[in-house]
Design a protein around this motif. Sequence first.
Motif, PDB file in Angstrom:
ATOM      1  N   GLU A  52       7.359   5.005  17.346  1.00  0.00           N
ATOM      2  CA  GLU A  52       8.409   4.274  16.656  1.00  0.00           C
ATOM      3  C   GLU A  52       7.768   3.161  15.820  1.00  0.00           C
ATOM      4  O   GLU A  52       6.548   3.117  15.668  1.00  0.00           O
ATOM      5  N   LEU A  53       8.584   2.292  15.267  1.00  0.00           N
ATOM      6  CA  LEU A  53       8.060   1.286  14.341  1.00  0.00           C
ATOM      7  C   LEU A  53       6.874   0.497  14.902  1.00  0.00           C
ATOM      8  O   LEU A  53       5.860   0.352  14.211  1.00  0.00           O
ATOM      9  N   PRO A  54       6.926  -0.028  16.126  1.00  0.00           N
ATOM     10  CA  PRO A  54       5.783  -0.809  16.617  1.00  0.00           C
ATOM     11  C   PRO A  54       4.487  -0.013  16.702  1.00  0.00           C
ATOM     12  O   PRO A  54       3.405  -0.553  16.423  1.00  0.00           O
ATOM     13  N   GLU A  55       4.585   1.265  17.089  1.00  0.00           N
ATOM     14  CA  GLU A  55       3.382   2.084  17.193  1.00  0.00           C
ATOM     15  C   GLU A  55       2.793   2.372  15.804  1.00  0.00           C
ATOM     16  O   GLU A  55       1.560   2.342  15.613  1.00  0.00           O
ATOM     17  N   VAL A  56       3.655   2.629  14.832  1.00  0.00           N
ATOM     18  CA  VAL A  56       3.179   2.896  13.471  1.00  0.00           C
ATOM     19  C   VAL A  56       2.613   1.617  12.855  1.00  0.00           C
ATOM     20  O   VAL A  56       1.565   1.635  12.212  1.00  0.00           O
ATOM     21  N   GLU A  57       3.301   0.500  13.064  1.00  0.00           N
ATOM     22  CA  GLU A  57       2.806  -0.779  12.540  1.00  0.00           C
ATOM     23  C   GLU A  57       1.461  -1.139  13.162  1.00  0.00           C
ATOM     24  O   GLU A  57       0.550  -1.624  12.469  1.00  0.00           O
ATOM     25  N   THR A  58       1.309  -0.897  14.454  1.00  0.00           N
ATOM     26  CA  THR A  58       0.032  -1.137  15.124  1.00  0.00           C
ATOM     27  C   THR A  58      -1.074  -0.291  14.498  1.00  0.00           C
ATOM     28  O   THR A  58      -2.199  -0.765  14.277  1.00  0.00           O
TER      29      THR A  58
ATOM     30  N   ILE B 284      -2.810  -0.161   2.320  1.00  0.00           N
ATOM     31  CA  ILE B 284      -2.261   0.709   3.360  1.00  0.00           C
ATOM     32  C   ILE B 284      -1.076  -0.020   3.979  1.00  0.00           C
ATOM     33  O   ILE B 284      -1.219  -1.139   4.482  1.00  0.00           O
ATOM     34  N   SER B 285       0.090   0.600   3.908  1.00  0.00           N
ATOM     35  CA  SER B 285       1.301  -0.077   4.337  1.00  0.00           C
ATOM     36  C   SER B 285       2.183   0.867   5.147  1.00  0.00           C
ATOM     37  O   SER B 285       1.838   2.029   5.379  1.00  0.00           O
ATOM     38  N   ARG B 286       3.321   0.344   5.563  1.00  0.00           N
ATOM     39  CA  ARG B 286       4.259   1.142   6.361  1.00  0.00           C
ATOM     40  C   ARG B 286       5.644   1.088   5.742  1.00  0.00           C
ATOM     41  O   ARG B 286       6.068   0.038   5.265  1.00  0.00           O
ATOM     42  N   ARG B 287       6.341   2.214   5.744  1.00  0.00           N
ATOM     43  CA  ARG B 287       7.773   2.262   5.417  1.00  0.00           C
ATOM     44  C   ARG B 287       8.421   3.063   6.519  1.00  0.00           C
ATOM     45  O   ARG B 287       8.112   4.245   6.704  1.00  0.00           O
ATOM     46  N   ALA B 288       9.308   2.399   7.283  1.00  0.00           N
ATOM     47  CA  ALA B 288       9.941   3.043   8.446  1.00  0.00           C
ATOM     48  C   ALA B 288       8.845   3.513   9.405  1.00  0.00           C
ATOM     49  O   ALA B 288       8.011   2.725   9.826  1.00  0.00           O
ATOM     50  N   LYS B 289       8.820   4.810   9.721  1.00  0.00           N
ATOM     51  CA  LYS B 289       7.797   5.345  10.617  1.00  0.00           C
ATOM     52  C   LYS B 289       6.703   6.080   9.842  1.00  0.00           C
ATOM     53  O   LYS B 289       5.963   6.876  10.408  1.00  0.00           O
ATOM     54  N   TYR B 290       6.589   5.804   8.561  1.00  0.00           N
ATOM     55  CA  TYR B 290       5.607   6.461   7.694  1.00  0.00           C
ATOM     56  C   TYR B 290       4.477   5.503   7.336  1.00  0.00           C
ATOM     57  O   TYR B 290       4.692   4.301   7.153  1.00  0.00           O
ATOM     58  N   ILE B 291       3.270   6.045   7.203  1.00  0.00           N
ATOM     59  CA  ILE B 291       2.116   5.298   6.735  1.00  0.00           C
ATOM     60  C   ILE B 291       1.862   5.675   5.286  1.00  0.00           C
ATOM     61  O   ILE B 291       1.808   6.864   4.952  1.00  0.00           O
ATOM     62  N   LEU B 292       1.718   4.662   4.423  1.00  0.00           N
ATOM     63  CA  LEU B 292       1.497   4.881   2.996  1.00  0.00           C
ATOM     64  C   LEU B 292       0.109   4.406   2.592  1.00  0.00           C
ATOM     65  O   LEU B 292      -0.238   3.229   2.779  1.00  0.00           O
ATOM     66  N   PHE B 293      -0.683   5.326   2.055  1.00  0.00           N
ATOM     67  CA  PHE B 293      -1.966   4.970   1.448  1.00  0.00           C
ATOM     68  C   PHE B 293      -1.720   4.888  -0.060  1.00  0.00           C
ATOM     69  O   PHE B 293      -1.488   5.909  -0.713  1.00  0.00           O
ATOM     70  N   ASN B 294      -1.739   3.684  -0.594  1.00  0.00           N
ATOM     71  CA  ASN B 294      -1.457   3.481  -2.010  1.00  0.00           C
ATOM     72  C   ASN B 294      -2.736   3.655  -2.813  1.00  0.00           C
ATOM     73  O   ASN B 294      -3.674   2.855  -2.697  1.00  0.00           O
ATOM     74  N   LEU B 295      -2.764   4.700  -3.631  1.00  0.00           N
ATOM     75  CA  LEU B 295      -3.939   5.070  -4.413  1.00  0.00           C
ATOM     76  C   LEU B 295      -3.781   4.617  -5.865  1.00  0.00           C
ATOM     77  O   LEU B 295      -2.808   3.948  -6.220  1.00  0.00           O
ATOM     78  N   GLU B 296      -4.712   5.014  -6.709  1.00  0.00           N
ATOM     79  CA  GLU B 296      -4.692   4.598  -8.116  1.00  0.00           C
ATOM     80  C   GLU B 296      -3.480   5.137  -8.868  1.00  0.00           C
ATOM     81  O   GLU B 296      -2.853   4.429  -9.652  1.00  0.00           O
ATOM     82  N   LYS B 297      -3.138   6.396  -8.618  1.00  0.00           N
ATOM     83  CA  LYS B 297      -2.068   7.019  -9.400  1.00  0.00           C
ATOM     84  C   LYS B 297      -0.967   7.628  -8.536  1.00  0.00           C
ATOM     85  O   LYS B 297      -0.011   8.186  -9.066  1.00  0.00           O
TER      86      LYS B 297
ATOM     87  N   HIS C  18      19.615   5.756   8.454  1.00  0.00           N
ATOM     88  CA  HIS C  18      20.332   5.325   7.257  1.00  0.00           C
ATOM     89  C   HIS C  18      20.842   3.889   7.417  1.00  0.00           C
ATOM     90  O   HIS C  18      21.039   3.181   6.428  1.00  0.00           O
ATOM     91  N   HIS C  19      21.068   3.469   8.658  1.00  0.00           N
ATOM     92  CA  HIS C  19      21.526   2.099   8.922  1.00  0.00           C
ATOM     93  C   HIS C  19      20.357   1.129   8.962  1.00  0.00           C
ATOM     94  O   HIS C  19      20.406   0.053   8.366  1.00  0.00           O
ATOM     95  N   VAL C  20      19.335   1.504   9.707  1.00  0.00           N
ATOM     96  CA  VAL C  20      18.151   0.667   9.880  1.00  0.00           C
ATOM     97  C   VAL C  20      17.019   1.584  10.321  1.00  0.00           C
ATOM     98  O   VAL C  20      17.234   2.529  11.087  1.00  0.00           O
ATOM     99  N   VAL C  21      15.813   1.335   9.846  1.00  0.00           N
ATOM    100  CA  VAL C  21      14.722   2.274  10.086  1.00  0.00           C
ATOM    101  C   VAL C  21      13.867   1.858  11.287  1.00  0.00           C
ATOM    102  O   VAL C  21      13.835   0.693  11.679  1.00  0.00           O
ATOM    103  N   GLY C  22      13.172   2.845  11.830  1.00  0.00           N
ATOM    104  CA  GLY C  22      12.082   2.571  12.765  1.00  0.00           C
ATOM    105  C   GLY C  22      12.445   2.445  14.222  1.00  0.00           C
ATOM    106  O   GLY C  22      11.565   2.381  15.075  1.00  0.00           O
ATOM    107  N   ILE C  23      13.750   2.377  14.539  1.00  0.00           N
ATOM    108  CA  ILE C  23      14.158   2.207  15.931  1.00  0.00           C
ATOM    109  C   ILE C  23      14.457   3.572  16.535  1.00  0.00           C
ATOM    110  O   ILE C  23      15.372   4.269  16.097  1.00  0.00           O
TER     111      ILE C  23
END
Length: 270
Positions: free
Chosen positions: A3-9, A52-65, A162-167
């Motif tokens: 869940e959110l804490p595990e992904v954020e960690t 490298i960031s998080r959205r909800a339970k997803y990990i985002l690697f922000n690249l050049e393009k 849809h109400h709130v993410v990650g829980i």
Amino acid sequence: MPELPEVETSVQAIQEFNNQKLQSIQVYNPNLRWKVDIASLHKIKNQMVYKISRRAKYILFNLEKSQLLLHLGMSGTIRISQKNSNLYKKHDHIELVFKKGKIIFNDPRRFGSIHLISSPYNHFLLNKLGPEPLSENFNGEYFYQKVKNSVAPIKSALMNQHHVVGIGNIYANEVLFDARIRPTRKCRTLTKKETISIDFSIKKILNRAIELGGTTLKDFHQPDGNKGYFKNELSVYDRANKKCKACKKQSIKKIILAQRATYFCKDCQN
């Protein structure tokens, strides 16, 4: 499921790879929830990872393009390894190789996924998600307006992305115990004061879980191999028939709500 804490960690643990060049990607097994598009991944070889960031339970690697979108699924974990290590573990799917090390995605149950995307705002996995629970965009007023006419149980509403993410299931149980609200309460019976209390408990529980590295019950481990220690502070989740930590009288009751294990104290959460 993490869940959110595990992904954020996990995200916090791999910040050392910010501003490093992604030298190569090794795909050992492309069979995940959606089959990995190996050809598209090879196109991002030698691109810089800026954030490298998080959205909800997803990990985002922000690249050049573009962005690399990783979801851990039900049992997925990432681990950090030395670049020259040849250690392969069963269920390793993908290696992201950098100059100073590599990130390895392991997923025994194969419900995770990895996608190369052009915009996180338009991708089908992200574009309908609710606000982040730890952000200023989520508060008791917002949540009250969102659920005030709903006949759904409050626990189901908390897990509605849809109400709130990650829980997910673990933290929905813990939040409602902290707020002293029974999980079966219909949303439309909640007062604004109670949704404000829920918002307070969400932020309190999630921040504490992140501080302790998440919750390890079975599959989840941090990228450095350590377990998450919030399990030691669980008040109700997975504590069926054990004495309530608050009132010390009632035993924690377990029911099945919307096909998910649900835990509460009959006295504390009336």
